[in-house]
Design a protein around this motif. Structure first.
Motif, PDB file in Angstrom:
ATOM      1  N   HIS A   1       0.798  -1.222   0.000  1.00 42.11           N
ATOM      2  CA  HIS A   1       0.000   0.000   0.000  1.00 42.11           C
ATOM      3  C   HIS A   1       0.835   1.278   0.000  1.00 42.11           C
ATOM      4  N   ILE A   2       2.158   1.188   0.131  1.00 42.90           N
ATOM      5  CA  ILE A   2       2.920   2.419   0.369  1.00 42.90           C
ATOM      6  C   ILE A   2       3.508   3.030  -0.894  1.00 42.90           C
ATOM      7  N   GLY A   3       3.596   2.269  -1.985  1.00 47.16           N
ATOM      8  CA  GLY A   3       4.100   2.807  -3.229  1.00 47.16           C
ATOM      9  C   GLY A   3       5.592   2.587  -3.414  1.00 47.16           C
ATOM     10  N   MET A   4       5.970   2.215  -4.623  1.00 46.58           N
ATOM     11  CA  MET A   4       7.365   1.862  -4.908  1.00 46.58           C
ATOM     12  C   MET A   4       8.338   2.984  -4.562  1.00 46.58           C
ATOM     13  N   ARG A   5       7.988   4.215  -4.901  1.00 42.05           N
ATOM     14  CA  ARG A   5       8.935   5.304  -4.660  1.00 42.05           C
ATOM     15  C   ARG A   5       9.111   5.596  -3.168  1.00 42.05           C
ATOM     16  N   ASN A   6       8.172   5.120  -2.333  1.00 46.92           N
ATOM     17  CA  ASN A   6       8.270   5.349  -0.889  1.00 46.92           C
ATOM     18  C   ASN A   6       8.957   4.213  -0.141  1.00 46.92           C
ATOM     19  N   VAL A   7       9.210   3.088  -0.834  1.00 52.35           N
ATOM     20  CA  VAL A   7       9.769   1.922  -0.152  1.00 52.35           C
ATOM     21  C   VAL A   7      11.115   2.202   0.520  1.00 52.35           C
ATOM     22  N   PRO A   8      12.076   2.864  -0.158  1.00 50.46           N
ATOM     23  CA  PRO A   8      13.348   3.124   0.529  1.00 50.46           C
ATOM     24  C   PRO A   8      13.181   3.908   1.831  1.00 50.46           C
ATOM     25  N   ASP A   9      12.361   4.962   1.802  1.00 52.71           N
ATOM     26  CA  ASP A   9      12.125   5.739   3.023  1.00 52.71           C
ATOM     27  C   ASP A   9      11.383   4.914   4.065  1.00 52.71           C
ATOM     28  N   TYR A  10      10.496   4.037   3.594  1.00 51.97           N
ATOM     29  CA  TYR A  10       9.753   3.182   4.516  1.00 51.97           C
ATOM     30  C   TYR A  10      10.692   2.293   5.321  1.00 51.97           C
ATOM     31  N   PHE A  11      11.575   1.572   4.629  1.00 54.32           N
ATOM     32  CA  PHE A  11      12.501   0.697   5.340  1.00 54.32           C
ATOM     33  C   PHE A  11      13.478   1.502   6.198  1.00 54.32           C
ATOM     34  N   ALA A  12      13.885   2.678   5.735  1.00 53.49           N
ATOM     35  CA  ALA A  12      14.774   3.523   6.541  1.00 53.49           C
ATOM     36  C   ALA A  12      14.089   3.963   7.827  1.00 53.49           C
ATOM     37  N   SER A  13      12.784   4.283   7.724  1.00 53.41           N
ATOM     38  CA  SER A  13      12.053   4.725   8.923  1.00 53.41           C
ATOM     39  C   SER A  13      11.893   3.586   9.924  1.00 53.41           C
ATOM     40  N   LEU A  14      11.679   2.357   9.430  1.00 51.98           N
ATOM     41  CA  LEU A  14      11.569   1.218  10.339  1.00 51.98           C
ATOM     42  C   LEU A  14      12.922   0.900  10.970  1.00 51.98           C
ATOM     43  N   HIS A  15      13.984   1.055  10.203  1.00 50.49           N
ATOM     44  CA  HIS A  15      15.330   0.852  10.743  1.00 50.49           C
ATOM     45  C   HIS A  15      15.586   1.832  11.887  1.00 50.49           C
ATOM     46  N   ALA A  16      15.146   3.092  11.712  1.00 52.35           N
ATOM     47  CA  ALA A  16      15.356   4.110  12.747  1.00 52.35           C
ATOM     48  C   ALA A  16      14.553   3.825  14.014  1.00 52.35           C
ATOM     49  N   LYS A  17      13.445   3.110  13.892  1.00 55.21           N
ATOM     50  CA  LYS A  17      12.594   2.829  15.055  1.00 55.21           C
ATOM     51  C   LYS A  17      13.098   1.650  15.879  1.00 55.21           C
ATOM     52  N   LEU A  18      14.031   0.880  15.334  1.00 51.37           N
ATOM     53  CA  LEU A  18      14.516  -0.313  16.025  1.00 51.37           C
ATOM     54  C   LEU A  18      15.741  -0.009  16.879  1.00 51.37           C
ATOM     55  N   LYS A  19      15.847  -0.713  18.004  1.00 49.15           N
ATOM     56  CA  LYS A  19      17.069  -0.689  18.786  1.00 49.15           C
ATOM     57  C   LYS A  19      18.147  -1.497  18.061  1.00 49.15           C
ATOM     58  N   PRO A  20      19.425  -1.238  18.320  1.00 47.85           N
ATOM     59  CA  PRO A  20      20.475  -2.093  17.753  1.00 47.85           C
ATOM     60  C   PRO A  20      20.241  -3.555  18.136  1.00 47.85           C
ATOM     61  N   GLY A  21      20.384  -4.431  17.158  1.00 48.24           N
ATOM     62  CA  GLY A  21      20.089  -5.842  17.377  1.00 48.24           C
ATOM     63  C   GLY A  21      18.645  -6.199  17.104  1.00 48.24           C
ATOM     64  N   GLY A  22      17.824  -5.201  16.766  1.00 48.29           N
ATOM     65  CA  GLY A  22      16.409  -5.444  16.500  1.00 48.29           C
ATOM     66  C   GLY A  22      16.183  -6.102  15.153  1.00 48.29           C
ATOM     67  N   ARG A  23      15.001  -6.696  14.985  1.00 49.10           N
ATOM     68  CA  ARG A  23      14.669  -7.412  13.757  1.00 49.10           C
ATOM     69  C   ARG A  23      13.382  -6.852  13.141  1.00 49.10           C
ATOM     70  N   LEU A  24      13.348  -6.900  11.804  1.00 46.95           N
ATOM     71  CA  LEU A  24      12.148  -6.558  11.030  1.00 46.95           C
ATOM     72  C   LEU A  24      11.740  -7.768  10.212  1.00 46.95           C
ATOM     73  N   LEU A  25      10.480  -8.128  10.299  1.00 47.89           N
ATOM     74  CA  LEU A  25       9.918  -9.164   9.419  1.00 47.89           C
ATOM     75  C   LEU A  25       8.930  -8.472   8.480  1.00 47.89           C
ATOM     76  N   ASN A  26       9.276  -8.442   7.188  1.00 49.73           N
ATOM     77  CA  ASN A  26       8.402  -7.836   6.183  1.00 49.73           C
ATOM     78  C   ASN A  26       7.718  -8.943   5.384  1.00 49.73           C
ATOM     79  N   HIS A  27       6.376  -8.934   5.422  1.00 50.42           N
ATOM     80  CA  HIS A  27       5.532  -9.962   4.803  1.00 50.42           C
ATOM     81  C   HIS A  27       4.632  -9.239   3.820  1.00 50.42           C
ATOM     82  N   CYS A  28       4.768  -9.529   2.515  1.00 47.77           N
ATOM     83  CA  CYS A  28       3.921  -8.802   1.563  1.00 47.77           C
ATOM     84  C   CYS A  28       3.774  -9.561   0.255  1.00 47.77           C
TER      85      CYS A  28
END
Length: 421
Positions: free
Chosen positions: A266-293
């Motif tokens: 739902h977020i759009g191809m051109r927004n994907v890089p910023d999307y993953f960057a924003s999730l990276h910023a929300k995680l503590k070091p050692g944190g994990r992201l599971l992206n299911h799509c």
């Protein structure tokens, strides 16, 4: 010329479906368990205005055309038909005259279930906050009661993971949440953010099964209200919360784990890089992201079909990227990729079970949302079963880690697969 004769000219005399028309004519296989029924001349108007899938969809959703029998079987058989093979432009023009030109030039508006692009354009650029909110409202705020009829008790509107082919939908949805939890390595005391959380299934699972403090965010107000009631009913209010909020407004830097289950579409191809960057910023070091799509099977395919049926009727502004492209963008955002898998066969089974729920509860569904909307769902889910079976679309889970220095904090040989339940 009667309509049955035209049908045979267009699709051939040996079509593997039956055909009946309002003029009393019949064609096709008289013993077929599925049939195409043209109920009124309006169906021809729709086909003349938009030949192909869009015209057929408009005619079916509005009730001027019917597909009798099992919808999946009907679409499967129709996909085997080559429409118009060998017909020259001159022959087609003669068919048009035989049907009656006046009937075909009478323009009829699309059924109200179709999203008018002019309305979306008035809400700003694609994937602006206001336009995203309207797109989500169109599909997800249909009716919680309707979704209960289709999705079942789990109220989970994402691909399930079947521990066995004969597992129930509820077993498979529980298994999916367990798979996500094990990939994330959830443990008591952690903080989980679930973006695009739907009706709170992952949030509730993480809190109930793992003692995790979980926050879910969704652009659907109806989803958020339903989820908060379920959280209260299960006595999980001290651990779980769902907010009506855009993922872009979630504060940074406080989460041990993030799950994104069915939001990237739902977020759009051109927004994907910023999307993953924003999730990276929300995680503590050692944190994990599971992206299911949902994904496209190739990275070089366009992310969207603007005039397609799915974009007009189901997911306005939806965009699908290839799994390799998505994984690269996660990597570029700072995630070390540790696992990826394709679950498209599981999504075909999930959609099969949702479709069976809708058929079983058809009368109640029509009472809740109207026949036109129920028809959209029946058509879209059966069509998507075929799409996943035939590798037109896929479903990927990608696991990334925000390194703590050089430490990923991952087991040397992780075993993610949950035990069957």
């Amino acid at each position: 010329m009667r309509l049955a004769e035209i049908f045979e000219r267009v699709v051939g005399a040996s079509a593997p479906v039956g055909f009946r028309a309002y003029d009393g004519s019949t064609a096709g296989d008289p013993d077929s368990d599925v049939a195409l029924v043209v109920r009124t001349p309006v169906a021809l108007n729709y086909l003349a205005q938009a030949p192909g899938a869009l015209g057929l969809t408009r005619a079916y959703v509005s009730g001027h055309l019917d597909l009798e029998g099992d919808m999946y079987t009907a679409l499967q058989r129709m996909s085997e038909i080559t429409f118009g093979e060998g017909i020259t432009p001159r022959e087609f023009a003669r068919i048009v005259r035989d049907i009656g030109w006046v009937k075909l030039v009478n323009r009829v508006p699309p059924p109200p279930q179709e999203v008018r692009r002019s309305r979306l354009f008035g809400l700003g650029a694609r994937h602006s906050k206001g336009r995203d909110a309207e797109a989500i409202h169109h599909h997800y705020d249909v009716s919680n009661a309707f979704y209960e009829l289709v999705l079942g008790p789990s109220m989970t509107y994402t691909c399930a993971v079947y521990p066995a082919a004969d597992a129930s939908l509820e077993q498979a949805q529980f298994h999916k949440y367990e798979l996500v939890a094990r990939k994330l390595g959830l443990a008591e005391g952690m903080r989980l953010l679930d973006v695009g959380c739907g009706w709170g299934g992952m949030v509730i699972h993480a809190a109930r099964e793992y003692g995790v403090k979980a926050l879910g965010v969704t652009l659907s107000k109806e989803q958020a209200e339903w989820a908060q009631k379920r959280i209260a009913q299960e006595g999980l209010g001290d651990l779980a919360e769902v907010r009506h909020m855009d993922y872009r407004d979630v504060p940074d830097g406080v989460y041990d784990r993030i799950s994104s289950i069915g939001l990237t579409e739902h977020i759009g191809m051109r927004n994907v890089p910023d999307y993953f960057a924003s999730l990276h910023a929300k995680l503590k070091p050692g944190g994990r992201l599971l992206n299911h799509c949902i994904t496209r099977p190739r990275n070089d395919l366009p992310p969207r079909v603007p005039g397609g049926v799915i974009n007009r009727y189901v997911f306005p502004d939806g965009e699908l990227e290839g799994p390799g492209w998505l994984q690269a963008k996660m990597n570029d955002a700072g995630f070390e990729i540790h696992h990826q898998e394709n679950l498209r066969d599981h999504y075909a089974l999930t959609l099969r079970d949702w479709g069976a729920n809708l058929d079983r509860n058809w009368d109640a569904a029509v009472r809740e949302v109207g026949e036109g909307t129920a028809r959209v769902w029946r058509l879209y889910m059966a069509g998507c079963v075929l799409g996943f079976e035939r590798n037109v679309v896929q479903l990927h889970q990608i696991l990334g880690v925000k390194l703590d220095g050089t430490d990923a904090g991952m087991p040397l040989r992780p075993d993610f697969e949950p035990s069957a339940r």
